[in-house]
Write a protein that holds these residues in place. Structure first.
Motif, short mmCIF file in Angstrom:
data_model
loop_
_atom_site.label_atom_id
_atom_site.label_comp_id
_atom_site.label_asym_id
_atom_site.label_seq_id
_atom_site.Cartn_x
_atom_site.Cartn_y
_atom_site.Cartn_z
N UNK A 1 49.11 50.44 41.02
CA UNK A 1 48.39 49.25 41.45
C UNK A 1 48.77 48.09 40.54
N UNK A 2 48.65 46.87 41.02
CA UNK A 2 48.92 45.69 40.22
C UNK A 2 47.63 44.97 39.87
N UNK A 3 47.69 44.15 38.84
CA UNK A 3 46.49 43.44 38.38
C UNK A 3 46.86 42.01 38.00
N UNK A 4 46.11 41.06 38.51
CA UNK A 4 46.25 39.66 38.15
C UNK A 4 45.36 39.38 36.95
N UNK A 5 45.96 38.95 35.84
CA UNK A 5 45.20 38.69 34.63
C UNK A 5 45.59 37.34 34.05
N UNK A 6 44.67 36.77 33.27
CA UNK A 6 44.93 35.49 32.62
C UNK A 6 44.56 35.59 31.15
N UNK A 7 45.10 34.66 30.37
CA UNK A 7 44.71 34.55 28.97
C UNK A 7 43.24 34.11 28.94
N UNK A 8 42.40 34.72 28.08
CA UNK A 8 40.97 34.41 28.07
C UNK A 8 40.63 32.96 27.74
N UNK A 9 41.60 32.21 27.20
CA UNK A 9 41.34 30.80 26.90
C UNK A 9 41.29 29.95 28.17
N UNK A 10 41.78 30.51 29.26
CA UNK A 10 41.78 29.79 30.53
C UNK A 10 40.36 29.71 31.08
N UNK A 11 39.91 28.55 31.55
CA UNK A 11 38.55 28.41 32.09
C UNK A 11 38.46 28.93 33.53
N UNK B 1 34.79 46.89 40.06
CA UNK B 1 34.15 45.58 39.93
C UNK B 1 35.11 44.44 40.20
N UNK B 2 36.43 44.72 40.11
CA UNK B 2 37.42 43.68 40.36
C UNK B 2 37.73 43.59 41.85
N UNK B 3 37.68 42.40 42.41
CA UNK B 3 38.05 42.26 43.82
C UNK B 3 39.55 42.37 43.99
N UNK B 4 40.00 42.46 45.21
CA UNK B 4 41.44 42.39 45.49
C UNK B 4 41.77 40.94 45.80
N UNK B 5 43.01 40.55 45.53
CA UNK B 5 43.43 39.19 45.86
C UNK B 5 43.27 38.94 47.35
N UNK C 1 43.14 46.60 48.74
CA UNK C 1 41.72 46.87 48.57
C UNK C 1 41.39 47.10 47.10
N UNK C 2 40.11 47.16 46.77
CA UNK C 2 39.70 47.38 45.38
C UNK C 2 40.16 48.75 44.90
N UNK C 3 40.40 48.84 43.60
CA UNK C 3 40.88 50.09 43.03
C UNK C 3 39.73 50.84 42.36
N UNK D 1 39.25 43.15 26.23
CA UNK D 1 38.94 41.72 26.28
C UNK D 1 40.02 40.83 25.66
N UNK D 2 41.23 41.38 25.48
CA UNK D 2 42.33 40.54 25.02
C UNK D 2 42.87 39.70 26.17
N UNK D 3 42.64 40.17 27.39
CA UNK D 3 43.00 39.46 28.61
C UNK D 3 41.83 39.53 29.58
N UNK D 4 41.83 38.62 30.54
CA UNK D 4 40.77 38.62 31.56
C UNK D 4 41.36 39.01 32.92
N UNK D 5 40.88 40.10 33.47
CA UNK D 5 41.32 40.52 34.79
C UNK D 5 40.59 39.76 35.87
N UNK D 6 41.34 39.28 36.86
CA UNK D 6 40.74 38.53 37.96
C UNK D 6 40.67 39.34 39.25
N UNK D 7 41.75 40.08 39.56
CA UNK D 7 41.79 40.80 40.83
C UNK D 7 42.97 41.77 40.84
N UNK D 8 42.90 42.78 41.70
CA UNK D 8 44.02 43.70 41.88
C UNK D 8 44.92 43.15 42.98
N UNK D 9 46.18 43.54 42.95
CA UNK D 9 47.15 42.98 43.90
C UNK D 9 47.29 43.81 45.18
N UNK D 10 46.68 45.00 45.21
CA UNK D 10 46.74 45.82 46.41
C UNK D 10 45.83 45.30 47.50
#
Length: 355
Positions: free
Chosen positions: A119-129, A228-232, A221-223, A210-219
């Motif tokens: 599965x893939x995961x979309x993540x951002x640096x936690x400094x991003x608002x 708790x993470x939605x899919x894109x 449906x949810x994994x 918590x070094x990165x913030x996960x936003x959503x999985x790339x598949x």
């Protein structure tokens, strides 16, 4: 005479397979150290060492989007002592992204065993608002060309997912390619880049710490590993990007050797500890015979609109366009929605990798 000669050859092959292995086996991993594929290459190497009573090593031979390592194995003796942990890139998609392929993924290899689908995961640096996909899209639209995303290399799943996201949302985001997801994640944590679409097993530990913030999985449906993470696709319907890896040997490797390797790797992958590790990391293992894996590889290798697919290698920092003859087409493991153009940013030479 020809019958006798054939009989002697077959007996020689049988004897070779019966004595296999009698010295060191090498598994080539065609990318930089780190990441799920590298990790499972080493898990399998250790398991095979214990099963065969022979040393099995993993050698990283990165470069050329995975093609350098793959070409090395393609041109190695077909005796089962040099293998490769291939991917959807090296063994399916690259011929449609790389202008001069040094090997043929279908003709120069024999599939041994399917290893996993990640599965893939979309993540951002936690400094991003940013806390979700909608906020990311809004931020990118408000800051065109000011945000960069890293990938495991040009043509990697992490790259294609990023470009699909860019085209679907019509945002302007800079692509920074690396020699593998592990290196890209390091810079994401350090803030040199801000966004990444990585394989979940590779990036998940950093999200959980918590070094990165996960936003959503790339598949699609949810994994189960992070429900708790939605899919894109909940924000962008139809978005679906995943990745797979598998073990390959040079074409001509005796079937008895292929079967021996296949059976032992399957035993390793079906161990309860390995199954728990896969589940925890958002990856899946599917039992396939070498023949079934070969059929799967051929399906994944079908180009997007085969007859109309054209790679236009342009000048540095320009774009490359792949005309797709049909909307909603499934191509090399990726659903391209209703897009008729898939843009792949490049610098000097178009290469491809899936890690």
């Amino acid at each position: 005479m020809s019958f006798l000669f054939g009989l002697l050859i077959s007996q020689g092959i049988f004897a070779q397979a019966a004595n296999y292995p009698n010295h060191q086996i090498k598994i080539i991993f065609p990318f930089a150290t780190g990441g799920i594929a590298d990790g499972f290459s080493r898990i399998i190497a250790q398991g095979l060492s214990e099963a065969f009573g022979q040393t099995v090593i993993v050698e990283n031979k990165a470069g050329g989007g995975g093609n350098i390592g793959a070409d090395f194995v393609a041109k190695s003796p077909a005796d089962g002592y040099t293998l490769i942990m291939g991917s959807i890139g090296t063994h399916a998609v690259n011929p449609y992204l790389v202008k001069n392929m040094p090997y043929d993924p279908l003709k120069d290899f024999v599939p041994v065993v399917f290893v996993l689908d990640a599965e893939g995961l979309l993540a951002v640096n936690p400094s991003m608002p940013i806390k979700n996909v909608s906020e990311l899209i809004a931020y990118l639209k408000a800051n065109p060309g000011k945000v960069s995303y890293g990938s495991g290399g040009i043509g990697a799943a992490s790259h294609l997912a990023g470009e699909l996201f860019v085209m679907t949302t019509k945002v302007d985001m800079i692509h920074i390619p690396y020699k593998g997801n592990a290196l890209a994640i390091t810079d994401l944590i350090g803030g040199q880049t801000q966004v990444m679409f990585a394989t979940m097993p590779t990036i998940l530990p950093y999200v959980k710490s918590d070094k990165l913030r996960g936003l959503a999985v790339t598949g699609a449906s949810r994994d189960p590993s992070m429900p708790e993470l939605p899919s894109i696709s909940e924000t962008l319907p139809g978005f679906d990007v995943k990745n797979w890896i598998g073990l390959f040997a040079p074409a001509g490797t005796p079937p008895a050797i292929v079967k021996k390797l296949h059976d032992e790797v399957n035993k390793i992958m079906q161990q309860s500890a390995i199954q728990k590790k896969l589940e925890a990391e958002g990856a899946k293992y599917y039992l396939m015979s070498p023949e079934a894996f070969g059929a799967f590889q051929r399906k994944e290798s079908v180009p997007c609109g085969a007859k109309s697919l054209k790679a236009l290698v342009l000048s540095p920092n320009k774009a490359i366009f792949f005309p797709i003859s049909q909307p909603h087409i499934y191509c090399g493991g990726f659903y391209f929605l209703s897009l008729h153009l898939v843009r792949i940013s490049t610098k000097l030479v178009l290469t491809s990798t899936l890690y």
